[in-house]
Design an enzyme around this catalytic site. Structure first.
Site, PDB file in Angstrom:
ATOM      1  N   ASP A   1       0.839  -1.033   0.005  1.00 31.94           N
ATOM      2  CA  ASP A   1      -0.023   0.010   0.141  1.00 31.94           C
ATOM      3  C   ASP A   1       0.822   1.331  -0.003  1.00 31.94           C
ATOM      4  O   ASP A   1       2.080   1.126   0.507  1.00 31.94           O
ATOM      5  CB  ASP A   1      -0.731   0.057   1.398  1.00 31.94           C
TER       6      ASP A   1
ATOM      7  N   GLU B   1       1.164  -0.408  -5.171  1.00 33.93           N
ATOM      8  CA  GLU B   1      -0.012   0.603  -5.389  1.00 33.93           C
ATOM      9  C   GLU B   1       0.839   1.934  -5.498  1.00 33.93           C
ATOM     10  O   GLU B   1       1.201   2.397  -4.640  1.00 33.93           O
ATOM     11  CB  GLU B   1      -0.921   0.664  -4.288  1.00 33.93           C
TER      12      GLU B   1
END
Length: 733
Positions: free
Chosen positions: A412, A465
């Protein structure tokens, strides 16, 4: 024979005694347990509240000495004839227990563990630090160990010592900054925290275990000693084959879920057993190859959706035990489904029971808020310039991949890690040593992370990401890349959703938003994400983003999915998209499954199922996902009609797939398009089919070529192109 009462044994240095009573003693193993004084061997124990205690031989339970109280301090001392293996017999007002003395055990961590921790290179701290239910010298108990190099004193507290930090003060291994103690005769299920006196003697709020592998249900902040019994895995076939199933040539279609809100029982409960029984067959039936779980690491605030974790080594207690989670992964694998986890190494919350100022100093985070505080999320940023923190994070990754057989990690917020000025104004950030904005320490961490995973867990993957144009995110580390297997294609997502939100009348002015993505589509190995982030915070659901009346909204959504599945790149769809849920996602509520009472919603679900099966079945649609030679434009500038046409090629060129998308509500009849091969082209996809809720404009199963040149080809097809529809035709010969 027991030694008689020795008055001098109860004479204790008052400074040391006061330090014990105030929980400030810095070297408890030099004070408690077997010691020597001027009178000979003694045993000291701190047992406040007991009604009596003695020392007995471990071998035959004979009395070795009586523990005499030192006033009413709780400290007790026994004089012995000689030191030998012993037990403490303690009378807690009628409840008598016999137990080993924690202070009778020598150093616990091995020399290699201490060396690697000191060097900041220990990648297996999940099996070294934390609470390990184990057996030492034939005695069952729990070994506690925690890294807190700047603490003056650390104690483990729990029900087993009435949460009294003076009872189990830990040995400090100065060479590694680790505190350790073995507490005998407790086992899995015990609750505990650490009580820490930081630098300067300041007593900190009790801390959860940074390497805790199980926790109590939030809002409790207790860590829990986890069951050491190995899980009985039965997924050998999957593990042997998964490298090929996750390679760039594989048909990967990912169903992203939030475990707590996919579906719930009548009483609103949800656990891994429910997901085994309901989610796995559902995903299997729709043809998805992987489940991606939003973070299931333990986190204090449910509203963070797991993206502010504190238990980086533990599945959240919200859905069951660590064994329950392992059973879910095992069941997925036995059903032929991979499991990916969202993993958050960029930042952590400021909760006082967590990592923040863990030993009274900025230990895991940066001391300077310009480096250590994330303004967007009000969280603290991991200090990746510290070797011990890097090792801690990599060890967390390995815990999930090795211990829980996770198939990959979606990392993330990579963009926030790569840039020191991420979401900061001038003067709010600290340049790197060369004066630049790149976070060199984070870059080194990501390269190290991906290198270690490739070496230790072959077949597992990592997905970034990452929303910027940082080069070679999925490039090899040896060639200057970051080493990820895949990168989320945020540019494709933003452009495509922006385009689909336009009224078809105006799409001619935004034609490049669909075509531009192919300029860079093969610069990385991409995943095309329609994730949870696109259906929250007022962005509306996918169906809610679509323009037009009811019919057009559903036709647009079907066209979006058709275009996405035909586009190069792996696929990711957040739960609810496949049933055209009307409302945004709400983490406190399950999906609106009642939508499936409506034919149009069932039609979208049917389409997603068929798209997954088509994607897996057609070599041209997945084997060259990451190769520019697998894609060829035919019509890229048809702005006035908002039509796109392209070819997807299989490696041998035997069975190309022609894709045509009409992004207006006007059907096109006898539409001519050039093709590279003469013969019959079978219609394998029509998002306007009546089985999906469409108007059923189509080509009666396919079309034969005519020998007329177009778009540089010698053959052409004349086709009916449905309104707001996507066609795919495979060359049959």
């Amino acid at each position: 024979m027991a030694r008689g009462k020795n008055p001098s044994a109860t004479k204790v240095d008052q400074g040391a005694l006061q330090a014990v009573l105030e929980g400030r003693h810095g070297d408890p193993f030099a004070f408690f347990g077997p010691q020597e004084d001027e009178s000979g061997p003694i045993i000291r124990a701190f047992l406040p509240g007991c009604s009596g205690a003695s020392v007995i031989a471990r071998s035959d339970h004979r009395l070795l000495g009586t523990l005499e109280p030192v006033g009413d301090t709780g400290l007790m001392v026994a004089s012995l004839e000689a030191h030998e293996a012993y037990l403490l017999r303690i009378d807690w007002h009628g409840h008598v227990i016999e137990t080993e003395d924690p202070y009778s055990f020598g150093p616990l961590l091995g020399e290699m563990d201490v060396y690697l921790i000191r060097e900041g290179t220990h990648l297996d701290i999940g099996r070294c630090l934390g609470a390990q239910a184990t057996v030492i010298d034939g005695i069952s108990g729990v070994r506690f160990a925690v890294w807190a190099p700047n603490a003056e004193r650390v104690s483990v507290v729990g029900d087993f010592n009435s949460w009294d930090g003076r009872r189990h003060m830990m040995r400090k291994r100065l060479e590694a900054g680790v505190f350790e103690i073995f507490v005998p005769r407790i086992w899995a299920g015990e609750r505990y925290r650490y009580e820490i006196r930081g630098a300067g003697g300041i007593l900190l709020p009790q801390k959860s275990d940074p390497v805790g592998r199980q926790f109590e249900m939030p809002p409790s902040t207790c860590s829990v000693v986890t069951d050491p019994t190995p899980f009985g895995w039965s997924d050998e076939s999957w593990m042997q084959a998964r490298a090929d199933r996750q390679a760039s040539h594989a048909a990967m279609s990912i169903y992203e879920i939030h475990a707590g809100s996919w579906r719930r029982r009548w009483d609103s409960s949800v656990d891994w057993r429910l997901l085994i029984d309901d989610l796995i067959p559902y995903v299997q039936g729709l043809g998805f190859t992987h489940i991606e779980l939003m973070p299931i690491m333990e986190h204090p605030f449910g509203g963070s959706w797991g993206y502010q974790p504190l238990g980086l080594f533990a599945p959240t207690a919200r859905y069951g035990s660590p064994h329950d989670f392992a059973a879910f992964v095992n069941a997925c694998h036995n059903a032929g489904i991979g499991v990916l986890l969202d993993w958050v190494p960029a930042h952590f919350p400021t909760d006082e029971h967590g990592l923040a100022h863990f030993d009274g100093t900025a230990l895991y985070e940066h001391a300077d808020p310009k480096e250590g505080f994330h303004q967007d999320w009000n969280t603290l940023i991991f200090n990746m310039g510290r070797n011990e923190v890097v090792a801690y994070l990599i060890a967390s990754a390995l815990e999930w991949l090795e211990h829980f057989h996770i198939d990959g990690l979606r990392v993330d917020a990579v963009a926030s890690m790569l840039y020191r000025d991420y979401s900061r104004e001038e003067g709010q950030w600290v340049p790197n040593r060369y004066g630049g904005r790149e976070n060199l320490e984070a870059v080194a961490f990501l390269k190290r992370l991906n290198t270690v995973i490739a070496e230790r867990v072959p077949g597992a993957i990592t997905i970034a990401e990452e929303s910027t144009s940082w080069p070679q995110v999925s490039g090899r580390v040896s060639e200057g890349g970051l080493g990820f297997n895949y990168k989320w294609n945020m540019g494709w997502m933003n452009d495509t959703l922006s385009y689909m939100g336009e009224d078809p009348v105006y799409r001619r002015w935004h034609h490049d938003k669909i075509s531009f993505g192919l300029v860079y589509a093969f610069s990385e190995r991409f995943v095309l994400p329609l994730s949870h982030d696109e259906v929250v915070h007022g962005k509306r659901s996918l169906i809610g983003r679509m323009p037009g009346d009811h019919w057009q909204k559903f036709a647009n959504l079907r066209a979006l999915f058709g275009l996405m599945w035909m586009h190069p790149g792996k696929k990711l769809l957040f739960m609810g998209g496949e049933i055209a849920q009307e409302h945004e996602w709400r983490h406190d509520d399950p999906l609106d499954w009642w939508h499936l009472e409506h034919a149009d919603n069932r039609g979208v679900q049917h389409l997603v199922r068929d798209l997954n099966h088509l994607y897996a079945r057609e070599p041209a649609l997945h084997l060259r996902d990451a190769e520019s030679g697998g894609f060829q434009w035919i019509l890229v500038n048809e702005r006035e009609t908002s039509i796109y046409a392209f070819l997807r090629w299989d490696p041998q060129g035997y069975s190309p797939v022609l894709v045509i998308a009409n992004m207006t509500p006007v059907p096109r009849f006898d539409f001519a398009v050039g093709v590279p091969k003469a013969g019959y082209w079978k219609e394998v996809l029509n998002t306007d089919s009546e089985v999906y809720g469409g108007s059923n404009h189509g080509n009666f199963g396919g079309a034969a070529t005519e020998p007329h040149g177009m778009q540089g080809f010698e053959q052409m097809l004349k086709l009916t192109i449905p309104p707001l529809g996507v066609l795919a035709l495979r060359f049959e010969g």
